[in-house]
Design a protein around this motif. Structure first.
Motif, PDB file in Angstrom:
ATOM      1  N   ASN A   1       0.796  -1.054   0.125  1.00  0.00           N
ATOM      2  CA  ASN A   1       0.231  -0.041   0.009  1.00  0.00           C
ATOM      3  C   ASN A   1       0.973   1.181  -0.116  1.00  0.00           C
ATOM      4  O   ASN A   1       1.606   1.379   0.728  1.00  0.00           O
ATOM      5  N   THR A   2       0.626   2.087  -0.759  1.00  0.00           N
ATOM      6  CA  THR A   2       1.479   3.272  -1.201  1.00  0.00           C
ATOM      7  C   THR A   2       1.356   4.172   0.045  1.00  0.00           C
ATOM      8  O   THR A   2       2.254   4.839   0.420  1.00  0.00           O
ATOM      9  N   ASN A   3       0.230   4.367   0.640  1.00  0.00           N
ATOM     10  CA  ASN A   3       0.094   5.057   1.853  1.00  0.00           C
ATOM     11  C   ASN A   3       0.976   4.869   3.178  1.00  0.00           C
ATOM     12  O   ASN A   3       1.647   5.388   3.689  1.00  0.00           O
ATOM     13  N   PHE A   4       0.586   3.326   3.123  1.00  0.00           N
ATOM     14  CA  PHE A   4       1.508   2.629   4.261  1.00  0.00           C
ATOM     15  C   PHE A   4       2.635   3.064   3.993  1.00  0.00           C
ATOM     16  O   PHE A   4       3.719   3.290   4.963  1.00  0.00           O
ATOM     17  N   MET A   5       3.246   2.880   2.780  1.00  0.00           N
ATOM     18  CA  MET A   5       4.852   2.758   2.539  1.00  0.00           C
ATOM     19  C   MET A   5       5.264   4.381   2.985  1.00  0.00           C
ATOM     20  O   MET A   5       6.333   4.536   3.292  1.00  0.00           O
ATOM     21  N   ASP A   6       4.334   5.287   2.288  1.00  0.00           N
ATOM     22  CA  ASP A   6       4.551   6.822   2.797  1.00  0.00           C
ATOM     23  C   ASP A   6       4.801   7.128   4.171  1.00  0.00           C
ATOM     24  O   ASP A   6       5.816   7.641   4.705  1.00  0.00           O
ATOM     25  N   LEU A   7       3.900   6.535   4.970  1.00  0.00           N
ATOM     26  CA  LEU A   7       3.885   6.749   6.408  1.00  0.00           C
ATOM     27  C   LEU A   7       5.024   5.823   7.113  1.00  0.00           C
ATOM     28  O   LEU A   7       5.475   6.634   7.880  1.00  0.00           O
ATOM     29  N   GLN A   8       5.404   4.838   6.495  1.00  0.00           N
ATOM     30  CA  GLN A   8       6.452   4.169   7.314  1.00  0.00           C
ATOM     31  C   GLN A   8       7.770   4.992   6.889  1.00  0.00           C
ATOM     32  O   GLN A   8       8.621   4.911   7.723  1.00  0.00           O
ATOM     33  N   SER A   9       8.015   5.641   5.660  1.00  0.00           N
ATOM     34  CA  SER A   9       8.904   6.336   5.359  1.00  0.00           C
ATOM     35  C   SER A   9       9.211   7.662   6.026  1.00  0.00           C
ATOM     36  O   SER A   9      10.311   7.933   6.418  1.00  0.00           O
ATOM     37  N   GLN A  10       8.002   8.137   6.308  1.00  0.00           N
ATOM     38  CA  GLN A  10       8.230   9.376   7.182  1.00  0.00           C
ATOM     39  C   GLN A  10       8.267   8.953   8.570  1.00  0.00           C
ATOM     40  O   GLN A  10       9.174   9.855   9.248  1.00  0.00           O
ATOM     41  N   LEU A  11       7.908   7.952   8.938  1.00  0.00           N
ATOM     42  CA  LEU A  11       8.340   7.407  10.525  1.00  0.00           C
ATOM     43  C   LEU A  11       9.673   7.125  10.408  1.00  0.00           C
ATOM     44  O   LEU A  11      10.415   7.539  11.555  1.00  0.00           O
ATOM     45  N   GLN A  12      10.235   6.684   9.491  1.00  0.00           N
ATOM     46  CA  GLN A  12      11.710   6.495   9.730  1.00  0.00           C
ATOM     47  C   GLN A  12      12.650   7.687   9.688  1.00  0.00           C
ATOM     48  O   GLN A  12      13.492   7.869  10.445  1.00  0.00           O
ATOM     49  N   ARG A  13      12.088   8.666   8.927  1.00  0.00           N
ATOM     50  CA  ARG A  13      12.758   9.791   8.851  1.00  0.00           C
ATOM     51  C   ARG A  13      12.661  10.624  10.272  1.00  0.00           C
ATOM     52  O   ARG A  13      13.796  11.066  10.866  1.00  0.00           O
ATOM     53  N   ILE A  14      11.576  10.475  10.785  1.00  0.00           N
ATOM     54  CA  ILE A  14      11.321  11.096  12.342  1.00  0.00           C
ATOM     55  C   ILE A  14      12.154  10.309  13.112  1.00  0.00           C
ATOM     56  O   ILE A  14      12.697  11.073  14.129  1.00  0.00           O
ATOM     57  N   GLU A  15      12.080   9.242  12.965  1.00  0.00           N
ATOM     58  CA  GLU A  15      12.879   8.200  13.953  1.00  0.00           C
ATOM     59  C   GLU A  15      14.329   8.450  13.933  1.00  0.00           C
ATOM     60  O   GLU A  15      15.118   8.654  15.042  1.00  0.00           O
ATOM     61  N   ASP A  16      14.833   8.940  12.713  1.00  0.00           N
ATOM     62  CA  ASP A  16      16.381   9.217  12.623  1.00  0.00           C
ATOM     63  C   ASP A  16      16.617  10.805  13.444  1.00  0.00           C
ATOM     64  O   ASP A  16      17.572  10.984  14.061  1.00  0.00           O
ATOM     65  N   GLU A  17      15.476  11.782  12.992  1.00  0.00           N
ATOM     66  CA  GLU A  17      15.797  12.984  13.747  1.00  0.00           C
ATOM     67  C   GLU A  17      15.549  12.785  15.550  1.00  0.00           C
ATOM     68  O   GLU A  17      16.494  13.395  15.933  1.00  0.00           O
ATOM     69  N   ILE A  18      14.649  11.875  15.679  1.00  0.00           N
ATOM     70  CA  ILE A  18      14.603  11.576  17.207  1.00  0.00           C
ATOM     71  C   ILE A  18      16.119  11.246  17.466  1.00  0.00           C
ATOM     72  O   ILE A  18      16.326  11.554  18.887  1.00  0.00           O
ATOM     73  N   ALA A  19      16.568  10.163  17.101  1.00  0.00           N
ATOM     74  CA  ALA A  19      17.851   9.512  17.487  1.00  0.00           C
ATOM     75  C   ALA A  19      18.956  10.647  17.485  1.00  0.00           C
ATOM     76  O   ALA A  19      19.617  10.689  18.580  1.00  0.00           O
ATOM     77  N   ASN A  20      18.921  11.266  16.663  1.00  0.00           N
ATOM     78  CA  ASN A  20      19.874  12.623  16.712  1.00  0.00           C
ATOM     79  C   ASN A  20      19.730  13.637  17.793  1.00  0.00           C
ATOM     80  O   ASN A  20      20.626  14.087  18.558  1.00  0.00           O
ATOM     81  N   ALA A  21      18.492  13.870  18.056  1.00  0.00           N
ATOM     82  CA  ALA A  21      17.993  14.700  19.236  1.00  0.00           C
ATOM     83  C   ALA A  21      18.353  14.161  20.647  1.00  0.00           C
ATOM     84  O   ALA A  21      18.716  14.664  21.536  1.00  0.00           O
ATOM     85  N   ARG A  22      18.107  12.851  20.488  1.00  0.00           N
ATOM     86  CA  ARG A  22      18.713  12.122  21.796  1.00  0.00           C
ATOM     87  C   ARG A  22      20.047  12.053  22.057  1.00  0.00           C
ATOM     88  O   ARG A  22      20.394  12.038  23.419  1.00  0.00           O
ATOM     89  N   LYS A  23      20.719  11.988  20.968  1.00  0.00           N
ATOM     90  CA  LYS A  23      22.162  12.002  21.242  1.00  0.00           C
ATOM     91  C   LYS A  23      22.587  13.130  21.819  1.00  0.00           C
ATOM     92  O   LYS A  23      23.299  13.439  22.824  1.00  0.00           O
ATOM     93  N   TYR A  24      22.164  14.495  21.183  1.00  0.00           N
ATOM     94  CA  TYR A  24      22.379  15.658  21.530  1.00  0.00           C
ATOM     95  C   TYR A  24      21.937  16.106  23.058  1.00  0.00           C
ATOM     96  O   TYR A  24      22.713  16.368  24.129  1.00  0.00           O
ATOM     97  N   TYR A  25      20.798  15.429  23.407  1.00  0.00           N
ATOM     98  CA  TYR A  25      20.088  15.501  24.743  1.00  0.00           C
ATOM     99  C   TYR A  25      21.120  14.893  25.941  1.00  0.00           C
ATOM    100  O   TYR A  25      21.356  15.666  26.925  1.00  0.00           O
ATOM    101  N   ASN A  26      21.303  13.618  25.448  1.00  0.00           N
ATOM    102  CA  ASN A  26      22.254  12.698  26.459  1.00  0.00           C
ATOM    103  C   ASN A  26      23.716  13.341  26.433  1.00  0.00           C
ATOM    104  O   ASN A  26      24.221  13.359  27.705  1.00  0.00           O
ATOM    105  N   ALA A  27      24.218  13.830  25.518  1.00  0.00           N
ATOM    106  CA  ALA A  27      25.526  14.812  25.595  1.00  0.00           C
ATOM    107  C   ALA A  27      25.479  15.866  26.645  1.00  0.00           C
ATOM    108  O   ALA A  27      26.267  16.187  27.419  1.00  0.00           O
ATOM    109  N   VAL A  28      24.452  16.581  26.523  1.00  0.00           N
ATOM    110  CA  VAL A  28      24.099  17.689  27.359  1.00  0.00           C
ATOM    111  C   VAL A  28      23.949  17.424  28.894  1.00  0.00           C
ATOM    112  O   VAL A  28      24.400  17.912  29.893  1.00  0.00           O
ATOM    113  N   VAL A  29      23.153  16.374  29.085  1.00  0.00           N
ATOM    114  CA  VAL A  29      22.927  15.636  30.239  1.00  0.00           C
ATOM    115  C   VAL A  29      24.137  15.163  30.990  1.00  0.00           C
ATOM    116  O   VAL A  29      24.391  15.415  32.118  1.00  0.00           O
TER     117      VAL A  29
END
Length: 187
Positions: free
Chosen positions: A117-145
């Motif tokens: 399903n193209t809608n599912f594939m698009d949502l999954q792709s968006q989620l993957q990009r967001i997960e990458d952004e979250i991972a980078n934000a966690r790295k920064y947060y943990n470094a500051v902590v």
């Protein structure tokens, strides 16, 4: 040595101690604000993911109606994470959400039409990009902590931390031990 010189030395020592205390306190305030800013940045990405999950669940629901309990768990975990008001609550909610999202994608593997399903594939792709952004934000947060926690525990800044109630901050870590295991690749 005259009493005037002793008095000047005492005043100089007190002045240096006061300057150091002010500097240490301001350093804690700066780091505390950096921790809050880092968490707020990560929270923006988490909010994007929270907003994406209902669309993902609805798409899966159309293909996997009899998987309602899994879909309900995903929605509950999303709501728990989104409604958390403390960093510790947010971390706990995020860990629960991560494990329920895994089960959601496991369902998708069992439904070839859903995977195509193209809608599912698009949502999954968006989620993957967001997960990458979250991972980078966690790295920064943990470094500051880490920097903040090191200052809280290091001598002599731990004296100022104790006086002004600066406490260790919680790292954003993976709680689920299965997520820490190495991936097994088999051919």
């Amino acid at each position: 040595m005259g009493t005037g010189i002793v008095l000047l030395i005492v005043i100089a020592v007190i002045a240096l101690a006061a300057i150091w205390a002010i500097s240490a306190y301001n350093g804690f305030v700066r780091l505390r604000n950096m921790v809050e800013e880092a968490f707020s940045t990560m929270d923006v990405y988490l909010k994007k993911r929270y907003d994406l999950i209902p669309n993902l669940v609805e798409t899966v629901k159309g293909y996997a109606k009899h998987e309602a309990s899994t879909l309900e768990k995903v929605v509950q975990a999303r709501n728990m994470a989104a409604d958390a008001r403390t960093i510790e609550g947010k971390i706990q909610g995020e860990n629960m959400l991560q494990s329920t999202l895994k089960s959601l994608f496991a369902i998708a593997e069992a439904y070839p039409d859903l995977k195509a399903n193209t809608n599912f594939m698009d949502l999954q792709s968006q989620l993957q990009r967001i997960e990458d952004e979250i991972a980078n934000a966690r790295k920064y947060y943990n470094a500051v902590v880490k920097e903040f926690n090191t200052k809280v525990e290091s001598f002599p800044s731990n004296i100022i931390a104790g006086i002004f109630q600066f406490r260790r901050k919680t790292m954003f870590e993976v709680a689920d031990q299965t997520q820490r295991e190495n991936v097994k690749v088999q051919f």
